[in-house]
Motif scaffolding. Sequence first.
Motif, short mmCIF file in Angstrom:
data_model
loop_
_atom_site.label_atom_id
_atom_site.label_comp_id
_atom_site.label_asym_id
_atom_site.label_seq_id
_atom_site.Cartn_x
_atom_site.Cartn_y
_atom_site.Cartn_z
N LEU A 1 2.92 10.24 -0.40
CA LEU A 1 1.75 10.99 0.05
C LEU A 1 1.07 11.59 -1.18
CD1 LEU A 1 0.12 12.20 2.47
CD2 LEU A 1 1.60 14.21 2.26
N VAL A 2 -0.20 11.24 -1.41
CA VAL A 2 -0.91 11.77 -2.57
C VAL A 2 -1.89 12.87 -2.18
CG1 VAL A 2 -0.66 9.63 -3.86
CG2 VAL A 2 -2.71 9.99 -2.46
N GLY A 3 -2.11 13.07 -0.89
CA GLY A 3 -3.00 14.15 -0.48
C GLY A 3 -3.40 14.00 0.98
N SER A 4 -4.05 15.04 1.50
CA SER A 4 -4.51 14.99 2.89
C SER A 4 -5.59 16.04 3.10
CB SER A 4 -3.35 15.23 3.87
OG SER A 4 -2.84 16.55 3.72
N ALA A 5 -6.34 15.86 4.16
CA ALA A 5 -7.37 16.83 4.54
C ALA A 5 -7.46 16.86 6.06
CB ALA A 5 -8.70 16.45 3.93
N LYS A 6 -7.65 18.04 6.61
CA LYS A 6 -7.83 18.19 8.05
C LYS A 6 -9.30 18.50 8.34
CE LYS A 6 -3.19 19.59 9.46
NZ LYS A 6 -2.50 19.23 8.22
N ALA B 1 -6.68 2.87 7.13
CA ALA B 1 -5.55 2.58 8.02
C ALA B 1 -5.72 3.43 9.28
CB ALA B 1 -4.23 2.89 7.33
N PRO B 2 -6.55 2.97 10.22
CA PRO B 2 -6.78 3.75 11.45
C PRO B 2 -5.62 3.61 12.41
CG PRO B 2 -8.07 1.73 11.48
CD PRO B 2 -7.37 1.76 10.16
N TYR B 3 -5.16 4.74 12.94
CA TYR B 3 -4.04 4.73 13.86
C TYR B 3 -4.46 4.46 15.30
CZ TYR B 3 -0.73 6.51 10.37
OH TYR B 3 0.09 6.65 9.30
N LEU B 4 -5.73 4.70 15.61
CA LEU B 4 -6.19 4.51 16.99
C LEU B 4 -7.55 3.82 16.96
CD1 LEU B 4 -4.78 5.37 19.65
CD2 LEU B 4 -6.41 7.24 19.80
N LEU B 5 -7.54 2.58 16.51
CA LEU B 5 -8.78 1.83 16.36
C LEU B 5 -9.12 1.10 17.66
CD1 LEU B 5 -11.01 0.83 14.39
CD2 LEU B 5 -9.54 -1.15 13.94
N GLY B 6 -10.35 1.23 18.08
CA GLY B 6 -10.83 0.50 19.25
C GLY B 6 -11.97 -0.42 18.86
N ASP B 7 -12.19 -1.44 19.67
CA ASP B 7 -13.31 -2.35 19.42
C ASP B 7 -14.63 -1.58 19.33
OD1 ASP B 7 -11.16 -3.82 20.23
OD2 ASP B 7 -12.18 -4.91 21.82
N ILE C 1 -6.04 4.94 3.09
CA ILE C 1 -6.46 6.20 3.72
C ILE C 1 -6.04 6.14 5.18
CG2 ILE C 1 -8.40 7.70 4.33
CD1 ILE C 1 -9.91 6.57 1.93
N GLY C 2 -5.03 6.94 5.53
CA GLY C 2 -4.55 7.00 6.90
C GLY C 2 -5.49 7.85 7.74
N LEU C 3 -5.99 7.27 8.82
CA LEU C 3 -6.91 7.99 9.69
C LEU C 3 -6.16 8.48 10.92
CD1 LEU C 3 -10.10 5.72 9.47
CD2 LEU C 3 -9.41 7.66 8.03
N LEU D 1 0.86 -1.19 0.00
CA LEU D 1 0.00 0.00 0.00
C LEU D 1 0.90 1.24 0.00
CD1 LEU D 1 -2.74 -1.12 2.56
CD2 LEU D 1 -2.69 -1.42 0.07
N LYS D 2 1.26 1.70 -1.18
CA LYS D 2 2.31 2.72 -1.33
C LYS D 2 1.79 4.16 -1.32
CE LYS D 2 5.70 -0.29 -2.20
NZ LYS D 2 6.88 -0.46 -1.33
N LYS D 3 0.59 4.37 -1.86
CA LYS D 3 0.07 5.73 -2.02
C LYS D 3 -0.96 6.02 -0.93
CE LYS D 3 0.71 5.75 -7.04
NZ LYS D 3 0.05 5.92 -8.37
N TRP D 4 -0.67 7.06 -0.13
CA TRP D 4 -1.51 7.33 1.04
C TRP D 4 -2.17 8.70 0.96
CZ3 TRP D 4 -1.26 4.96 6.31
CH2 TRP D 4 -0.81 3.64 6.25
N TYR D 5 -3.38 8.73 1.49
CA TYR D 5 -4.12 9.97 1.68
C TYR D 5 -4.52 10.02 3.16
CZ TYR D 5 -7.72 13.60 0.97
OH TYR D 5 -8.47 14.75 1.02
N TYR D 6 -4.32 11.17 3.79
CA TYR D 6 -4.61 11.28 5.23
C TYR D 6 -5.87 12.10 5.49
CZ TYR D 6 -0.27 9.25 6.91
OH TYR D 6 0.73 8.37 7.21
#
Length: 396
Positions: free
Chosen positions: A192-197, A246-252, A220-222, A161-166
């Motif tokens: 990095l292909v893009g991002s949004a806040k 791709a969630p960085y802080l995923l909970g049940d 999609i990096g979360l 998974l090489k191309k990421w969007y945040y």
Amino acid sequence: MTFIRLKLAMLAGVASLAAPWPAFADVNILYLSDMSGPTSVLTGESSQRAIEMAIDDFGGEVNGEKIVLHVADHLSKPDVALGIAREFVDKGDLNLLFSVDHSAAAQAVSDLVRDKNLTFIASAAAMPMINEKCGPRQVQMLMDSYGLSRAITVPLVEAGLKKWYYITVDYAFGQDLQAFGESALAESGGELVGSAKHSPQTTDFSAFLLEAQAKGADAIGLATFGAWQIAIAKQAQEFGITIPLAPYLLGDTDIKAAGLESFQNVSGAIQFYWDQNDKTREFAKRFQERYSRPPTFTNAMAYEMITHYLKAADEAGNDDATEIVKKMREAPIQMINGDTASIREDGRTMRPMYSFVTKTPQESKGDWDYLKITGKIDADKIAPPLSGSKCPLVKS
């Protein structure tokens, strides 16, 4: 154990006590957390139950001194958190300040308590907490944004998974996560292909998801969490977005709220999973006797760290926070799953993470059966090097 909930009335943005101030006595713990906002589903009342479990398991007292638990809601507002903390500190006799699970709030509170005779165990994952905002009696409980980003980004890039969007929540924690994620992305050969806040008030993420699709993202990096992450997963499914999240802080609790079908093809890393082994399942069974679901990683870590603090306080034999934290650093933290963790000189908790893949709906046996643990990531592989630390406690 004595439990006191502080009800807060909001007057011109300042927290004030709506009940007479309880007299301090014995071993006083303030659990200052998000009890009603975006992260409360992960922490909030459920972590309060975990803290109560730890206190009860310890016997309700330390060296003959009764343990008193105070609970307050910082409303995800730094000024409210600071006001509550200041009132407790000014009254005296506070032994442990626990959680403050909001990056800006935790940093403000860190400044307030740095020179006080109390222990601060913080749930905020922002990097300044182990750098310029570190303190001699301060511990960062949760995995920091450096560790979270590396544990999740690097394996996924290596898997193709090489191309990421945040999609990133626009405050310190989210910005940290994206920055370290981008660094890990570049180091491992990704792009990095893009991002949004998004602001804390955002509820519609469709434009971001469609932009990620248009830019050809592989993932999609979360760099966000809680209710926002749940909304993103639901809306991705609604709009037919098949790009892996791709969630960085995923909970049940996120998977439960959005539905397992919304989190398919997700690989990542987690700090605790209730169904990992017999020990975690036994803890989960006891936890569910107090709360309506299995423990999240935040609940488990609250139990572990409160227990570790109480053991250290018992061994110290007094209320000297410097001595208590010294004991906490010297002894390994006993993790629920049987592993151990430790506290580094900058206050960072050195703990492993566990890689996972989400189950398919067909594989799941029912509610809360969402993940397959696939491996262990050693603590030193995802820890920021001390050579770059800005913490004055770190010896050069």
